[in-house]
Design a protein around this motif. Structure first.
Motif, PDB file in Angstrom:
ATOM      1  N   PRO A 351       0.828  -1.199   0.000  1.00 52.89           N
ATOM      2  CA  PRO A 351       0.000   0.000   0.000  1.00 52.89           C
ATOM      3  C   PRO A 351       0.869   1.259   0.000  1.00 52.89           C
ATOM      4  O   PRO A 351       1.935   1.311   0.614  1.00 52.89           O
ATOM      5  CB  PRO A 351      -0.802  -0.125   1.304  1.00 52.89           C
ATOM      6  CG  PRO A 351      -0.819  -1.601   1.572  1.00 52.89           C
ATOM      7  CD  PRO A 351       0.495  -2.101   1.124  1.00 52.89           C
ATOM      8  N   GLU A 352       0.384   2.269  -0.672  1.00 50.06           N
ATOM      9  CA  GLU A 352       1.145   3.521  -0.804  1.00 50.06           C
ATOM     10  C   GLU A 352       1.168   4.246   0.550  1.00 50.06           C
ATOM     11  O   GLU A 352       0.155   4.319   1.250  1.00 50.06           O
ATOM     12  CB  GLU A 352       0.472   4.394  -1.862  1.00 50.06           C
ATOM     13  CG  GLU A 352       1.298   5.561  -2.329  1.00 50.06           C
ATOM     14  CD  GLU A 352       2.436   5.139  -3.249  1.00 50.06           C
ATOM     15  OE1 GLU A 352       3.360   5.923  -3.460  1.00 50.06           O
ATOM     16  OE2 GLU A 352       2.403   3.965  -3.775  1.00 50.06           O
ATOM     17  N   VAL A 353       2.316   4.723   0.961  1.00 46.93           N
ATOM     18  CA  VAL A 353       2.490   5.562   2.177  1.00 46.93           C
ATOM     19  C   VAL A 353       3.210   6.819   1.763  1.00 46.93           C
ATOM     20  O   VAL A 353       3.830   6.870   0.689  1.00 46.93           O
ATOM     21  CB  VAL A 353       3.275   4.825   3.273  1.00 46.93           C
ATOM     22  CG1 VAL A 353       2.509   3.632   3.785  1.00 46.93           C
ATOM     23  CG2 VAL A 353       4.643   4.383   2.779  1.00 46.93           C
ATOM     24  N   CYS A 354       3.091   7.830   2.576  1.00 43.49           N
ATOM     25  CA  CYS A 354       3.689   9.112   2.238  1.00 43.49           C
ATOM     26  C   CYS A 354       5.156   9.093   2.623  1.00 43.49           C
ATOM     27  O   CYS A 354       5.525   9.354   3.771  1.00 43.49           O
ATOM     28  CB  CYS A 354       2.948  10.252   2.975  1.00 43.49           C
ATOM     29  SG  CYS A 354       3.508  11.915   2.457  1.00 43.49           S
ATOM     30  N   ASN A 355       5.942   8.707   1.590  1.00 46.41           N
ATOM     31  CA  ASN A 355       7.361   8.578   1.875  1.00 46.41           C
ATOM     32  C   ASN A 355       8.221   8.949   0.674  1.00 46.41           C
ATOM     33  O   ASN A 355       9.398   8.628   0.610  1.00 46.41           O
ATOM     34  CB  ASN A 355       7.692   7.169   2.336  1.00 46.41           C
ATOM     35  CG  ASN A 355       7.227   6.119   1.334  1.00 46.41           C
ATOM     36  OD1 ASN A 355       6.787   6.481   0.238  1.00 46.41           O
ATOM     37  ND2 ASN A 355       7.316   4.853   1.710  1.00 46.41           N
ATOM     38  N   GLY A 356       7.595   9.506  -0.318  1.00 46.50           N
ATOM     39  CA  GLY A 356       8.355   9.872  -1.524  1.00 46.50           C
ATOM     40  C   GLY A 356       8.660   8.688  -2.412  1.00 46.50           C
ATOM     41  O   GLY A 356       9.496   8.783  -3.297  1.00 46.50           O
ATOM     42  N   LEU A 357       7.978   7.558  -2.155  1.00 49.97           N
ATOM     43  CA  LEU A 357       8.197   6.352  -2.961  1.00 49.97           C
ATOM     44  C   LEU A 357       6.882   5.902  -3.589  1.00 49.97           C
ATOM     45  O   LEU A 357       5.796   6.227  -3.104  1.00 49.97           O
ATOM     46  CB  LEU A 357       8.759   5.219  -2.077  1.00 49.97           C
ATOM     47  CG  LEU A 357      10.113   5.488  -1.382  1.00 49.97           C
ATOM     48  CD1 LEU A 357      10.446   4.352  -0.429  1.00 49.97           C
ATOM     49  CD2 LEU A 357      11.216   5.692  -2.416  1.00 49.97           C
ATOM     50  N   ASP A 366       3.444   8.428  -4.073  1.00 42.91           N
ATOM     51  CA  ASP A 366       2.538   8.964  -3.049  1.00 42.91           C
ATOM     52  C   ASP A 366       1.186   9.335  -3.627  1.00 42.91           C
ATOM     53  O   ASP A 366       0.574  10.360  -3.283  1.00 42.91           O
ATOM     54  CB  ASP A 366       3.164  10.200  -2.356  1.00 42.91           C
ATOM     55  CG  ASP A 366       4.429   9.849  -1.552  1.00 42.91           C
ATOM     56  OD1 ASP A 366       4.573   8.655  -1.198  1.00 42.91           O
ATOM     57  OD2 ASP A 366       5.235  10.750  -1.302  1.00 42.91           O
ATOM     58  N   ASP A 367       0.731   8.511  -4.593  1.00 42.85           N
ATOM     59  CA  ASP A 367      -0.572   8.802  -5.185  1.00 42.85           C
ATOM     60  C   ASP A 367      -1.667   8.471  -4.193  1.00 42.85           C
ATOM     61  O   ASP A 367      -1.495   7.639  -3.317  1.00 42.85           O
ATOM     62  CB  ASP A 367      -0.756   8.006  -6.483  1.00 42.85           C
ATOM     63  CG  ASP A 367      -0.606   6.527  -6.258  1.00 42.85           C
ATOM     64  OD1 ASP A 367       0.375   6.112  -5.592  1.00 42.85           O
ATOM     65  OD2 ASP A 367      -1.439   5.746  -6.802  1.00 42.85           O
ATOM     66  N   GLY A 368      -2.743   9.235  -4.277  1.00 48.61           N
ATOM     67  CA  GLY A 368      -3.871   9.013  -3.356  1.00 48.61           C
ATOM     68  C   GLY A 368      -3.707   9.756  -2.031  1.00 48.61           C
ATOM     69  O   GLY A 368      -4.457   9.496  -1.083  1.00 48.61           O
ATOM     70  N   ASP A 369      -2.657  10.687  -1.992  1.00 49.03           N
ATOM     71  CA  ASP A 369      -2.435  11.461  -0.761  1.00 49.03           C
ATOM     72  C   ASP A 369      -2.354  10.538   0.431  1.00 49.03           C
ATOM     73  O   ASP A 369      -3.165  10.617   1.377  1.00 49.03           O
ATOM     74  CB  ASP A 369      -3.554  12.489  -0.563  1.00 49.03           C
ATOM     75  CG  ASP A 369      -3.244  13.534   0.533  1.00 49.03           C
ATOM     76  OD1 ASP A 369      -2.051  13.666   0.873  1.00 49.03           O
ATOM     77  OD2 ASP A 369      -4.193  14.159   1.004  1.00 49.03           O
ATOM     78  N   PRO A 370      -1.395   9.586   0.416  1.00 51.01           N
ATOM     79  CA  PRO A 370      -1.335   8.609   1.491  1.00 51.01           C
ATOM     80  C   PRO A 370      -1.081   9.299   2.848  1.00 51.01           C
ATOM     81  O   PRO A 370      -0.210  10.192   2.953  1.00 51.01           O
ATOM     82  CB  PRO A 370      -0.156   7.722   1.095  1.00 51.01           C
ATOM     83  CG  PRO A 370       0.687   8.545   0.187  1.00 51.01           C
ATOM     84  CD  PRO A 370      -0.251   9.447  -0.537  1.00 51.01           C
ATOM     85  N   GLY A 371      -1.872   8.870   3.776  1.00 56.25           N
ATOM     86  CA  GLY A 371      -1.750   9.441   5.120  1.00 56.25           C
ATOM     87  C   GLY A 371      -2.403  10.797   5.234  1.00 56.25           C
ATOM     88  O   GLY A 371      -2.530  11.341   6.333  1.00 56.25           O
ATOM     89  N   GLY A 372      -2.786  11.415   4.131  1.00 54.36           N
ATOM     90  CA  GLY A 372      -3.404  12.725   4.157  1.00 54.36           C
ATOM     91  C   GLY A 372      -4.886  12.634   4.366  1.00 54.36           C
ATOM     92  O   GLY A 372      -5.462  11.579   4.491  1.00 54.36           O
TER      93      GLY A 372
END
Length: 937
Positions: A351-357, A366-372
């Motif tokens: 799953p995508e997380v906000c980490n620049g990957l 970071d598509d989908g504004d992960p964690g946002g």
């Protein structure tokens, strides 16, 4: 006349003869002796050349003188009743004391053994030998086979050869036997019967005891079926050695190709792994391992497909890249493990997380504004809350009112969730440390001391933390619920689940190793890829369809099971592959008539063509076709109602089919007559009678003859030709004789009995007198006299001079001078005047179209000369007595020398006068224009 003068005269006369002018009064073949009036004739010749008129009176006086008296004395009978010549009658006719002298009763066929006993055997020329009648020689077409004079030459036959070597069912050599010189027992052209030719295809024939057989076969041919009707029917050259090998050839020339499965029978192939052993079988000229399962490419299926003893060796179907290589993902390699392909060594999506990957490897970081999306900041106090957004790999609170220096005024100035931070008025610990929450300090809040500085709960996110500080980590599946995985083929999509602090796809069915089951197991969009349904014996046309046939070798072609060949001793007779080789049968080759199913098609002896010439082609058997009788072979059934194994009927048919029609009746078809004679004779053939048990002659009855004519035919059918030829039958004119009496003179120049307007004829036995035919020319005096005398009943000259004979010259001259007498020429009118072309003489040009004068013989009483006739009033006329042919007379001028009267078509008019008697000739002399006419005394 001296001998020298006579010889000189002969030379001169011979010269005139060679020149073609025959008016000259001379004798070509006479000698010096016996010419009593040579000098008188010489003088007459001189007169004739001078004026053509002086010899009539002189000849009349001289001929009526001594010669006449002499003839009268000779011909008159003796005064005592004695005859001048002896007759054969047992009487002394001449009164000389001897009876029947001059007659040889031992040799005379008219008086054989005794007087008037004629030797007349039928169809023969008789002989009288020692007084016994015998057959001298046979008439043409007749033979004396039995030697019996009673029936003469009894065998009628037309010989066509000197022997009977031609097989034609006829007596060719007229010896009474038919085809006796033909070897019917050994003749290849006439074996057993005429016309039966021994002939076989590609073979040398032989005829043994009248039966055709194959003696030997031509090189390269054999008689396999031992059927003589088709000869050596099998073309084959044996190999060396003549041992059958598997090559689509009949090496041993026994009529079967590759028989006995040459080279076959041994086990072949492998039994290791998925393979199965077969049996070597000779098929279409090559050894084929029938029934084997051959190695195939190794598949990842837990089986030893290539039959090398190792299962799934070489990582079958593996080695290809698998997984995704985007973002944080890393591609792996498919490895065959336990019969299935497993993707090994890869990094899968998370799953995508906000980490620049790009954690989920979809190509977007970071598509989908992960964690946002969560509220950030604080709405406490003077602060306004914002929303967290992933920016640059970090969560940034956006839109919040930031806190200010906290004062205890009842307002949370620093917006830290605590009013009056700095704990104005406070200072004691407060809050909780569960989850991510942290304890604070009592702070002046809202104008009062409150617990300030604590970290409170936040929205739960999937991070392995208790964000909402409820004591449960990642509760409520934060960030999950989105669809994941694939719905292609056997795969099924799942949903994202927060598990272990990270989102993963839960509930999905992933790809597996492709198997042949009609399903896309590896979910690559292709069903059953890697399986050859068109040719795979175990999956033919569809998965799991294994090709096999009872008693046969199976194959797969085009997605359908095919019966490649049958096991030995079995055949696919019904053509239905579903039941395999259902027919127990040994294949022998093409079908032959033997009661067996040689071609193993389920039918016995079918489609056969009857061998040619097998059945008897003769007679009523013609058209019979041989039929196959199974184990009995070919046979012929002769069903004609007229067929007889042994012919008995006479019906114009070959009932026993031996090539001979009505052979019990050899006379059938041969010629026969009605049994009558002469013109009444009718020819026919022997035909079958009504009862069909014999033959009869179909020659019709004549109905009777007619009056006899002088024509070389037996008109009155009494068996004698031209008999009774008296005046009246032969056209004559009665002419008076000097001294009294009459003589009957032929009206026309003598002709042969079978003479026609275009031909002189060939019968020389006797003379006739017919108008409009070619006269008889080139005849000697002897021939002319005998031809006249042959008209007498005795067939010869009467010794007394009575009956038929040559005319005496005086009687001939009287006939020429006509009824009024004294005519110079035999002309009907003006008979004393010169009319050179009234008769056919030298002056008449028979072919005016050809240059020069042409002289030709014409027919008697020719229409070209209507007045060339001596007129005798109502009695009629005597024709051509002046001209056309010279005519012999009976008057002698010496020993064996006789007068020739009348002149010919080559003589000038002076030599054609009635009284011109200068031409004489010996009895053996003849010239092209010498003829005659007969008188009856």
């Amino acid at each position: 006349m001296s001998r020298a003068r006579w010889m000189g005269s002969l030379l001169l006369l011979a010269t005139w003869g060679l020149c073609g002018c025959d008016v000259s009064p001379y004798c070509i073949t006479c000698g010096d002796g016996g010419v009593t009036d040579a000098s008188r004739d010489a003088e007459a010749r001189a007169d004739a050349e001078a004026d053509g008129s002086t010899d009539a009176s002189s000849d009349a006086s001289s001929d009526g003188g001594a010669d006449a008296a002499s003839d009268a004395a000779t011909d008159a009978p003796a005064g005592d009743g004695c005859l001048p010549e002896e007759l054969c009658n047992g009487i002394d006719d001449t009164c000389d004391g001897v009876v029947d002298e001059g007659f040889d009763l031992t040799r005379d066929p008219f008086h054989c053994g005794s007087c008037d006993i004629a030797c007349t055997p039928l169809h023969s020329f008789p002989e009288c030998n020692s007084g016994v009648c015998a057959v001298g020689s046979c008439d043409v077409g007749f033979y004396d086979l039995n030697g019996d004079v009673a029936d003469g030459c009894e065998y009628r036959c037309s010989a066509t050869a000197s022997d009977d070597v031609t097989c034609d069912l006829r007596d060719d050599d007229c010896d009474g036997m038919v085809d006796e010189d033909v070897d019917l027992a050994g003749d290849l052209l006439n074996c057993g019967t005429c016309g039966n030719v021994c002939r076989f295809g590609h073979a040398s024939p032989a005829c043994d005891a009248g039966v055709c057989r194959v003696a030997s076969c031509d090189a390269g041919y054999l008689d396999i079926d031992t059927d003589p009707s088709n000869g050596c029917e099998y073309a084959c050259t044996a190999a060396s050695p003549a041992t059958e090998v598997c090559n689509s050839r009949d090496d041993d020339c026994n009529g079967a190709i590759d028989d006995g499965n040459p080279g076959g029978g041994a086990s072949c192939g492998s039994g290791v792994g998925a393979c199965a052993a077969g049996t070597l079988t000779c098929t279409s000229g090559s050894l084929v391992c029938a029934g084997e399962v051959r190695p195939s490419a190794e598949l990842c299926n837990g089986a030893d497909d290539d039959c090398d003893g190792v299962v799934d060796n070489g990582n079958p179907e593996g080695g290809t890249a698998c997984g995704s290589g985007g973002g944080a993902c890393r591609r792996g390699t498919e490895v065959c493990t336990s019969g299935s392909l497993v993707c090994t060594g890869g990094v899968s999506a998370s799953p995508e997380v906000c980490n620049g990957l790009d954690d989920d490897c979809d190509g977007t970081i970071d598509d989908g504004d992960p964690g946002g999306g969560a509220s950030c900041g604080s709405g406490v106090g003077a602060c306004a809350a914002g929303v967290e957004h992933c920016t640059g790999g970090t969560l940034v609170c956006t839109g919040a009112t930031r806190p200010s220096l906290e004062v205890c005024d009842g307002v949370d100035n620093d917006c830290d969730g605590s009013t009056d931070e700095g704990n104005p008025g406070g200072g004691g610990a407060c809050g909780t440390d569960i989850g991510l929450c942290r304890p604070g300090t009592n702070t002046c809040t809202g104008g009062s001391v409150r617990c300030v500085g604590a970290t409170g709960p936040s929205a739960e996110v999937c991070n392995g933390l208790d964000d909402d500080c409820d004591g449960t980590i990642d509760n409520g599946n934060p960030g999950g619920g989105a669809a994941c995985g694939s719905n292609v083929g056997a795969c099924a999509a799942g949903a994202m689940i927060c598990r272990g602090g990270a989102l993963s796809c839960g509930g999905a069915t992933g790809p597996t190793v492709e198997t042949c089951n009609g399903v896309d197991d590896d979910c690559d969009g292709t069903v059953d890829n890697g399986f050859d349904l068109m040719n795979d014996l175990r999956n033919c046309g569809t998965c799991g369809r294994v090709c096999s046939f009872a008693h046969g070798v199976a194959g797969c072609s085009g997605g359908g099971c095919a019966l490649l060949t049958c096991d030995a001793g079995w055949a696919d007779a019904d053509g239905n592959a579903a039941n395999g080789c259902e027919y127990s049968c040994t294949f022998r080759g093409a079908e032959v008539c033997n009661g067996l199913d040689d071609d193993c098609d389920g039918a016995v002896d079918e489609g056969l063509t009857a061998p040619p010439n097998f059945c008897n082609p003769n007679g009523v058997c013609a058209g019979t076709t041989a039929s196959c009788g199974g184990t009995a072979g070919w046979s012929c059934s002769y069903t004609s109602a007229d067929y007889q194994a042994s012919e008995t009927r006479c019906d114009g048919l070959d009932n026993d089919c031996n090539g001979v029609v009505d052979d019990p009746y050899p006379l059938a078809g041969t010629s026969c007559t009605n049994g009558e004679q002469g013109a009444c004779l009718r020819n026919g053939s022997y035909v079958c009678n009504t009862a069909k048990d014999g033959v009869r002659c179909d020659a019709p009855a004549s109905g009777g003859g007619s009056a006899e004519l002088c024509n070389g035919l037996d008109d009155d059918c009494d068996g004698v030709i031209d008999d009774g030829m008296l005046p009246g039958v032969i056209p004559t004119i009665s002419v008076p004789r000097a001294g009294g009496g009459t003589v009957d003179v032929m009206q026309f120049e003598a002709s042969r009995p079978d003479a026609t307007a275009g031909a002189e004829g060939s019968i020389v036995t006797h003379a006739c007198s017919n108008g409009g035919v070619v006269p008889w020319t080139g005849v000697t005096w002897t021939e002319a006299q005998n031809s006249c005398c042959a008209l007498n009943a005795s067939g010869s000259c009467d010794p007394t001079g009575a009956g038929w004979r040559l005319c005496d010259a005086p009687d001939w001259q009287t006939s020429c001078e006509g009824m009024v007498g004294g005519c110079t020429y035999g002309y009907a009118t003006s008979c004393s005047s010169s009319q050179p072309t009234t008769c056919n003489g030298h002056e008449y040009d028979c072919d005016p179209a050809t240059p020069g004068a042409q002289d030709c013989l014409d027919v008697t009483a020719s229409a070209s000369f209507p007045e060339c006739r001596a007129d005798w009033g109502a009695a009629g006329s005597i024709y051509d007595i002046t001209g056309n042919v010279k005519e012999w007379t009976a008057t002698a001028r010496g020993s064996g020398v006789y007068e020739i009267r009348g002149g010919a078509y080559t003589n000038i008019e002076a030599g054609r006068r009635c009284g011109f008697d200068f031409t004489v000739g010996a009895s053996t002399f003849s010239f092209g224009d010498t003829g005659f006419r007969c008188c009856h005394y």
